[in-house]
Motif scaffolding. Structure first.
Motif, mmCIF file in Angstrom:
data_model
loop_
_atom_site.group_PDB
_atom_site.id
_atom_site.type_symbol
_atom_site.label_atom_id
_atom_site.label_comp_id
_atom_site.label_asym_id
_atom_site.label_seq_id
_atom_site.Cartn_x
_atom_site.Cartn_y
_atom_site.Cartn_z
ATOM 1 N N ASP A 237 -7.442 34.079 25.483
ATOM 2 C CA ASP A 237 -8.140 35.305 25.097
ATOM 3 C C ASP A 237 -7.938 35.604 23.615
ATOM 4 O OD1 ASP A 237 -9.011 35.598 27.698
ATOM 5 O OD2 ASP A 237 -7.525 37.125 28.229
ATOM 6 N N PHE A 238 -6.701 35.487 23.149
ATOM 7 C CA PHE A 238 -6.427 35.729 21.732
ATOM 8 C C PHE A 238 -7.204 34.745 20.859
ATOM 9 C CE2 PHE A 238 -2.294 37.792 23.112
ATOM 10 C CZ PHE A 238 -2.652 39.059 22.690
ATOM 11 N N LYS A 239 -7.302 33.496 21.326
ATOM 12 C CA LYS A 239 -8.051 32.475 20.595
ATOM 13 C C LYS A 239 -9.512 32.886 20.415
ATOM 14 C CE LYS A 239 -7.913 27.696 20.989
ATOM 15 N NZ LYS A 239 -7.456 26.402 21.485
ATOM 16 N N LYS A 240 -10.076 33.509 21.467
ATOM 17 C CA LYS A 240 -11.491 33.890 21.430
ATOM 18 C C LYS A 240 -11.753 35.070 20.494
ATOM 19 C CE LYS A 240 -12.331 32.369 26.134
ATOM 20 N NZ LYS A 240 -12.107 32.822 27.504
ATOM 21 N N ILE A 241 -10.825 36.027 20.438
ATOM 22 C CA ILE A 241 -11.117 37.252 19.692
ATOM 23 C C ILE A 241 -10.637 37.214 18.239
ATOM 24 C CG2 ILE A 241 -11.179 38.731 21.739
ATOM 25 C CD1 ILE A 241 -8.378 39.696 21.034
ATOM 26 N N LEU A 242 -9.834 36.207 17.880
ATOM 27 C CA LEU A 242 -9.283 36.167 16.528
ATOM 28 C C LEU A 242 -9.770 34.943 15.764
ATOM 29 C CD1 LEU A 242 -5.881 37.180 17.896
ATOM 30 C CD2 LEU A 242 -6.962 38.459 16.066
ATOM 31 N N LYS A 243 -9.901 35.116 14.473
ATOM 32 C CA LYS A 243 -10.295 34.003 13.611
ATOM 33 C C LYS A 243 -9.037 33.352 13.057
ATOM 34 C CE LYS A 243 -14.486 36.400 12.121
ATOM 35 N NZ LYS A 243 -14.119 37.770 12.526
ATOM 36 N N LEU A 244 -8.266 32.781 13.958
ATOM 37 C CA LEU A 244 -7.021 32.116 13.585
ATOM 38 C C LEU A 244 -6.902 30.820 14.371
ATOM 39 C CD1 LEU A 244 -4.200 34.852 13.653
ATOM 40 C CD2 LEU A 244 -4.808 33.419 11.716
ATOM 41 N N PRO A 245 -6.321 29.783 13.763
ATOM 42 C CA PRO A 245 -6.050 28.580 14.554
ATOM 43 C C PRO A 245 -4.875 28.847 15.495
ATOM 44 C CG PRO A 245 -5.321 28.278 12.287
ATOM 45 C CD PRO A 245 -5.963 29.635 12.359
ATOM 46 N N ILE A 246 -5.173 28.940 16.792
ATOM 47 C CA ILE A 246 -4.137 29.175 17.801
ATOM 48 C C ILE A 246 -4.049 27.941 18.679
ATOM 49 C CG2 ILE A 246 -3.398 30.595 19.760
ATOM 50 C CD1 ILE A 246 -4.885 32.956 18.472
ATOM 51 N N GLU A 247 -2.881 27.341 18.697
ATOM 52 C CA GLU A 247 -2.661 26.147 19.516
ATOM 53 C C GLU A 247 -1.855 26.546 20.750
ATOM 54 O OE1 GLU A 247 -0.084 22.065 19.104
ATOM 55 O OE2 GLU A 247 -1.127 22.784 17.306
ATOM 56 N N LEU A 248 -2.386 26.204 21.918
ATOM 57 C CA LEU A 248 -1.665 26.482 23.160
ATOM 58 C C LEU A 248 -0.666 25.352 23.397
ATOM 59 C CD1 LEU A 248 -4.618 27.705 25.402
ATOM 60 C CD2 LEU A 248 -3.032 29.067 24.065
ATOM 61 N N VAL A 249 0.600 25.723 23.596
ATOM 62 C CA VAL A 249 1.661 24.742 23.746
ATOM 63 C C VAL A 249 2.298 24.927 25.128
ATOM 64 C CG1 VAL A 249 3.862 23.902 22.812
ATOM 65 C CG2 VAL A 249 2.140 24.869 21.261
ATOM 66 N N VAL A 250 2.218 23.882 25.949
ATOM 67 C CA VAL A 250 2.795 23.952 27.289
ATOM 68 C C VAL A 250 4.288 23.687 27.211
ATOM 69 C CG1 VAL A 250 2.761 22.992 29.621
ATOM 70 C CG2 VAL A 250 0.647 23.139 28.307
ATOM 71 N N VAL A 251 5.053 24.587 27.814
ATOM 72 C CA VAL A 251 6.499 24.396 27.916
ATOM 73 C C VAL A 251 6.782 23.987 29.360
ATOM 74 C CG1 VAL A 251 8.745 25.541 27.732
ATOM 75 C CG2 VAL A 251 6.895 26.209 26.201
ATOM 76 N N LYS A 252 7.412 22.855 29.523
ATOM 77 C CA LYS A 252 7.734 22.393 30.880
ATOM 78 C C LYS A 252 8.726 23.356 31.518
ATOM 79 C CE LYS A 252 5.455 18.450 30.699
ATOM 80 N NZ LYS A 252 4.053 18.590 30.979
ATOM 81 N N GLY A 253 8.396 23.815 32.710
ATOM 82 C CA GLY A 253 9.278 24.752 33.406
ATOM 83 C C GLY A 253 10.604 24.104 33.762
ATOM 84 N N GLY A 254 11.675 24.810 33.503
ATOM 85 C CA GLY A 254 13.005 24.284 33.843
ATOM 86 C C GLY A 254 13.279 24.504 35.322
ATOM 87 N N GLY A 255 13.574 23.445 36.061
ATOM 88 C CA GLY A 255 13.759 23.570 37.501
ATOM 89 C C GLY A 255 15.143 23.555 37.800
#
Length: 127
Positions: A109-127
């Protein structure tokens, strides 16, 4: 210009904004009693940073949860970085755990509304 740092609490995130190297971080939980009051000093700090930003600014957002009023404040923070991005390079890294769809969607959502390069970074869940 001094750095802006706040130690996290159970209700407020760690804020680490280094004016010298342009490395910024918001991490933890953001559910302060009054988001506007909590984020106001940071927004004022960003106004000052915008006048003389580093050649490259990187913001890492690594929140496990934030409430609606914090969301509005995050938009304000990112809007200020949009202004910095008109002068110098700004990159935003939106970290989220792979099973946390809400946080992933927030980043999108933030990527859509802002004129900024936003990279989504997946963090592996700690089990």
């Amino acid at each position: 210009m001094d750095n802006y740092t706040l130690i996290p609490t159970p209700k407020t995130p760690r804020l680490y904004f280094n004016a010298q190297n342009g490395e910024f971080e918001i991490s933890g939980r953001s559910i302060p009693e009054n988001s506007i009051e909590f984020y106001k000093p940071l927004l004022e700090w960003l106004d000052e940073y915008e006048r003389n930003p580093r050649s490259e600014t990187k913001l890492h957002v690594n929140l496990e949860y934030f409430n609606t009023s914090s969301s509005k404040c995050l938009v304000e923070i990112l809007r200020k970085l949009e202004k910095v991005n008109e002068k110098q390079s700004v990159k935003v890294f939106w970290h989220y755990e792979e099973e946390d769809e809400d946080m992933m969607e927030s980043g999108e959502d933030f990527k859509k509304i802002l004129k900024l390069p936003i990279e989504l970074v997946v963090v592996k869940g700690g089990g």
